[in-house]
Motif scaffolding. Structure first.
Motif, PDB file in Angstrom:
ATOM      1  N   GLY A 255       0.811  -1.206   0.000  1.00  0.00           N
ATOM      2  CA  GLY A 255       0.000   0.000   0.000  1.00  0.00           C
ATOM      3  C   GLY A 255       0.848   1.259   0.000  1.00  0.00           C
ATOM      4  N   ASP A 256       1.986   1.206   0.683  1.00  0.00           N
ATOM      5  CA  ASP A 256       2.899   2.353   0.718  1.00  0.00           C
ATOM      6  C   ASP A 256       3.545   2.570  -0.647  1.00  0.00           C
ATOM      7  OD1 ASP A 256       2.342   2.484   3.452  1.00  0.00           O
ATOM      8  OD2 ASP A 256       4.006   1.157   3.944  1.00  0.00           O
ATOM      9  N   ALA A 257       3.884   1.468  -1.321  1.00  0.00           N
ATOM     10  CA  ALA A 257       4.431   1.573  -2.675  1.00  0.00           C
ATOM     11  C   ALA A 257       3.398   2.182  -3.614  1.00  0.00           C
ATOM     12  CB  ALA A 257       4.852   0.198  -3.181  1.00  0.00           C
ATOM     13  N   PHE A 258       2.141   1.764  -3.455  1.00  0.00           N
ATOM     14  CA  PHE A 258       1.050   2.294  -4.283  1.00  0.00           C
ATOM     15  C   PHE A 258       0.914   3.808  -4.114  1.00  0.00           C
ATOM     16  CE2 PHE A 258      -3.293   3.871  -4.311  1.00  0.00           C
ATOM     17  CZ  PHE A 258      -3.715   3.548  -5.591  1.00  0.00           C
ATOM     18  N   ILE A 259       0.759   4.257  -2.870  1.00  0.00           N
ATOM     19  CA  ILE A 259       0.524   5.691  -2.656  1.00  0.00           C
ATOM     20  C   ILE A 259       1.788   6.492  -2.953  1.00  0.00           C
ATOM     21  CG2 ILE A 259       1.036   5.670  -0.167  1.00  0.00           C
ATOM     22  CD1 ILE A 259      -1.705   7.721  -1.954  1.00  0.00           C
ATOM     23  N   GLY A 260       2.968   5.924  -2.692  1.00  0.00           N
ATOM     24  CA  GLY A 260       4.213   6.605  -3.020  1.00  0.00           C
ATOM     25  C   GLY A 260       4.347   6.827  -4.517  1.00  0.00           C
ATOM     26  N   CYS A 261       4.039   5.794  -5.299  1.00  0.00           N
ATOM     27  CA  CYS A 261       4.117   5.906  -6.762  1.00  0.00           C
ATOM     28  C   CYS A 261       3.092   6.912  -7.273  1.00  0.00           C
ATOM     29  CB  CYS A 261       3.885   4.541  -7.390  1.00  0.00           C
ATOM     30  SG  CYS A 261       3.993   4.528  -9.187  1.00  0.00           S
ATOM     31  N   LYS A 291       0.973  -1.269 -10.302  1.00  0.00           N
ATOM     32  CA  LYS A 291       2.159  -2.045 -10.639  1.00  0.00           C
ATOM     33  C   LYS A 291       3.197  -1.973  -9.523  1.00  0.00           C
ATOM     34  CE  LYS A 291       2.030  -1.522 -15.701  1.00  0.00           C
ATOM     35  NZ  LYS A 291       2.800  -0.997 -16.857  1.00  0.00           N
ATOM     36  N   ALA A 292       3.410  -0.765  -9.007  1.00  0.00           N
ATOM     37  CA  ALA A 292       4.397  -0.577  -7.935  1.00  0.00           C
ATOM     38  C   ALA A 292       4.029  -1.408  -6.714  1.00  0.00           C
ATOM     39  CB  ALA A 292       4.501   0.895  -7.574  1.00  0.00           C
ATOM     40  N   LYS A 304      13.369  -2.506   0.696  1.00  0.00           N
ATOM     41  CA  LYS A 304      14.223  -3.224  -0.250  1.00  0.00           C
ATOM     42  C   LYS A 304      13.444  -3.664  -1.484  1.00  0.00           C
ATOM     43  CE  LYS A 304      17.379  -7.181  -0.548  1.00  0.00           C
ATOM     44  NZ  LYS A 304      17.960  -8.337   0.188  1.00  0.00           N
ATOM     45  N   SER A 305      12.143  -3.921  -1.321  1.00  0.00           N
ATOM     46  CA  SER A 305      11.330  -4.452  -2.418  1.00  0.00           C
ATOM     47  C   SER A 305      10.684  -3.367  -3.274  1.00  0.00           C
ATOM     48  CB  SER A 305      10.227  -5.355  -1.844  1.00  0.00           C
ATOM     49  OG  SER A 305      10.787  -6.401  -1.076  1.00  0.00           O
ATOM     50  N   LEU A 306      10.768  -2.109  -2.853  1.00  0.00           N
ATOM     51  CA  LEU A 306      10.141  -1.030  -3.622  1.00  0.00           C
ATOM     52  C   LEU A 306      10.773  -0.933  -5.007  1.00  0.00           C
ATOM     53  CD1 LEU A 306      10.073   1.651  -0.786  1.00  0.00           C
ATOM     54  CD2 LEU A 306       8.071   0.487  -1.749  1.00  0.00           C
ATOM     55  N   PRO A 307       9.963  -0.752  -6.055  1.00  0.00           N
ATOM     56  CA  PRO A 307      10.514  -0.749  -7.410  1.00  0.00           C
ATOM     57  C   PRO A 307      11.165   0.575  -7.797  1.00  0.00           C
ATOM     58  CG  PRO A 307       8.161  -0.389  -7.512  1.00  0.00           C
ATOM     59  CD  PRO A 307       8.492  -0.658  -6.054  1.00  0.00           C
ATOM     60  N   THR A 308      12.078   0.497  -8.730  1.00  0.00           N
ATOM     61  CA  THR A 308      12.633   1.679  -9.383  1.00  0.00           C
ATOM     62  C   THR A 308      11.790   1.978 -10.619  1.00  0.00           C
ATOM     63  OG1 THR A 308      14.082   0.372 -10.796  1.00  0.00           O
ATOM     64  CG2 THR A 308      14.953   1.024  -8.634  1.00  0.00           C
ATOM     65  N   GLN A 309      12.028   3.124 -11.242  1.00  0.00           N
ATOM     66  CA  GLN A 309      11.288   3.470 -12.451  1.00  0.00           C
ATOM     67  C   GLN A 309      11.591   2.493 -13.587  1.00  0.00           C
ATOM     68  OE1 GLN A 309       8.980   6.108 -12.528  1.00  0.00           O
ATOM     69  NE2 GLN A 309       8.385   4.934 -14.330  1.00  0.00           N
ATOM     70  N   ILE A 310      12.824   2.006 -13.637  1.00  0.00           N
ATOM     71  CA  ILE A 310      13.186   1.038 -14.679  1.00  0.00           C
ATOM     72  C   ILE A 310      12.367  -0.244 -14.522  1.00  0.00           C
ATOM     73  CG2 ILE A 310      15.036  -0.466 -15.511  1.00  0.00           C
ATOM     74  CD1 ILE A 310      17.018   1.777 -14.887  1.00  0.00           C
ATOM     75  N   GLN A 311      12.200  -0.715 -13.271  1.00  0.00           N
ATOM     76  CA  GLN A 311      11.380  -1.910 -13.042  1.00  0.00           C
ATOM     77  C   GLN A 311       9.935  -1.690 -13.460  1.00  0.00           C
ATOM     78  OE1 GLN A 311      12.834  -2.269  -8.835  1.00  0.00           O
ATOM     79  NE2 GLN A 311      12.793  -4.466  -9.307  1.00  0.00           N
ATOM     80  N   LEU A 312       9.399  -0.509 -13.166  1.00  0.00           N
ATOM     81  CA  LEU A 312       8.014  -0.213 -13.570  1.00  0.00           C
ATOM     82  C   LEU A 312       7.891  -0.181 -15.077  1.00  0.00           C
ATOM     83  CD1 LEU A 312       6.613   2.553 -11.179  1.00  0.00           C
ATOM     84  CD2 LEU A 312       6.063   0.137 -11.254  1.00  0.00           C
TER      85      LEU A 312
END
Length: 314
Positions: A255-261, A291-292, A304-312
């Motif tokens: 959820g944090d990855a979602f709102i952060g992205c 996706k994030a 550690k698992s949060l994606p970078t823009q390249i991964q997205l």
């Protein structure tokens, strides 16, 4: 690009090894950096955004470790505070479906002091209120409320994620709901899980819940639905945006990855109002945020698992 200020807890997650159904079965733990607002700040920074963390950790080795993790992720920690109170700890177990069982040992996060010098930094920027512990008392709760007022007067884009944790609000859910409402009323964007949306609104139907939140004052409502995606409602437009299919191993930080992205994308808009007025743009940003969140569940440990823009992009 606008700066995103994330206010709340930064803590140690002790994640159980040899996962079982609950913490009572765990005997070995691994130290990880955690705390919802800190996760959001890191998610934004890892995607190339500009984020700043406002919170308090102990003046101890754990606090030093946590600030170093954020600094290594290019999060601005200049507004973080230290306290003689021990750093807050959370013990986490993960079941076979990647769902979490939490127990908190609260410490320094509640010691955050309000600083009037921060007020002007909020001007025309984004302020995210997403702390699980912010409404539990202590000087953090007072600071939280005063920072909300500052964000309003500085015409900031305000984001709120209640981050309900049942372990923290046993037999006190009515107090949690009451304390959440001023933030919902003043926030441009609110992010809820389905459980939170039903709990706070008192509605079983997702459309009724959104109507309740819109009437309260929030303009953009997102309700995350796990593998089913995210329901979004804004200015008469609503849609369920699907997620990507993955095999989750740890939902911590999704959820944090979602709102952060999502906030990172909003921070790059030339006209931040378009996040509200352009439904096609909003739906596109939600799809990217989904996706994030999904990618984050594919490994253990939130930051550690949060994606970078390249991964997205891939």
């Amino acid at each position: 690009m606008k700066e995103v200020f994330c206010i709340g807890e930064l803590l140690i997650d002790f994640v159980a090894e040899k996962q079982g159904c609950n913490l009572s079965l765990a005997s070995e733990f691994t130290k990880k950096a955690g705390g919802a607002p800190a996760n959001v700040a890191c998610a934004i920074a890892k995607l190339g955004g500009k984020s700043s963390f406002i919170g308090c950790v102990g003046d101890d080795p754990f606090g030093t470790f946590l600030l170093k993790v954020l600094e290594d992720e290019d999060v601005d920690i200049s507004l973080a505070q230290r306290s003689e109170t021990f750093t807050t700890l959370a013990f986490v177990s993960i079941d076979e479906d990647g769902e979490r069982d939490f127990v908190f040992s609260r410490g320094a996060d509640k010691e955050l002091k309000y600083s009037p010098a921060i007020k002007k930094k909020f001007n025309k920027n984004i302020v995210h209120f997403g702390a699980a512990t912010a409404l539990l008392g202590g000087s953090l709760e007072e600071a939280y409320g005063r920072f909300l007022f500052d964000a309003i007067t500085q015409e900031a884009f305000i984001s709120f994620d209640p981050n309900y944790r049942a372990d923290l609000w046993k037999n006190k859910t009515d107090i949690f709901i009451k304390k959440s409402m001023p933030f919902i009323e003043k926030s441009t964007l609110c992010k809820f899980s389905l459980e939170e949306a039903k709990l706070i609104s008192g509605k079983e139907n997702i459309l009724d819940a959104c109507e309740f939140f819109h009437e309260a004052g929030s303009q953009i409502i997102t309700i995350t639905l796990g593998s089913e995606g995210t329901f979004v409602s804004s200015q008469g437009h609503s849609n369920t945006i699907p997620s990507i299919m993955v095999k989750p191993v740890d939902t911590t930080g999704a959820g944090d990855a979602f709102i952060g992205c999502l906030l990172k994308q909003i921070s790059t808009l030339d006209n931040i109002e378009s996040a509200k007025s352009n439904p096609d743009l909003l739906f596109k940003m939600i799809a990217q945020a989904n996706k994030a969140g999904a990618i984050t569940t594919m490994n253990y440990g939130a930051i550690k698992s949060l994606p970078t823009q390249i991964q997205l992009d891939d």
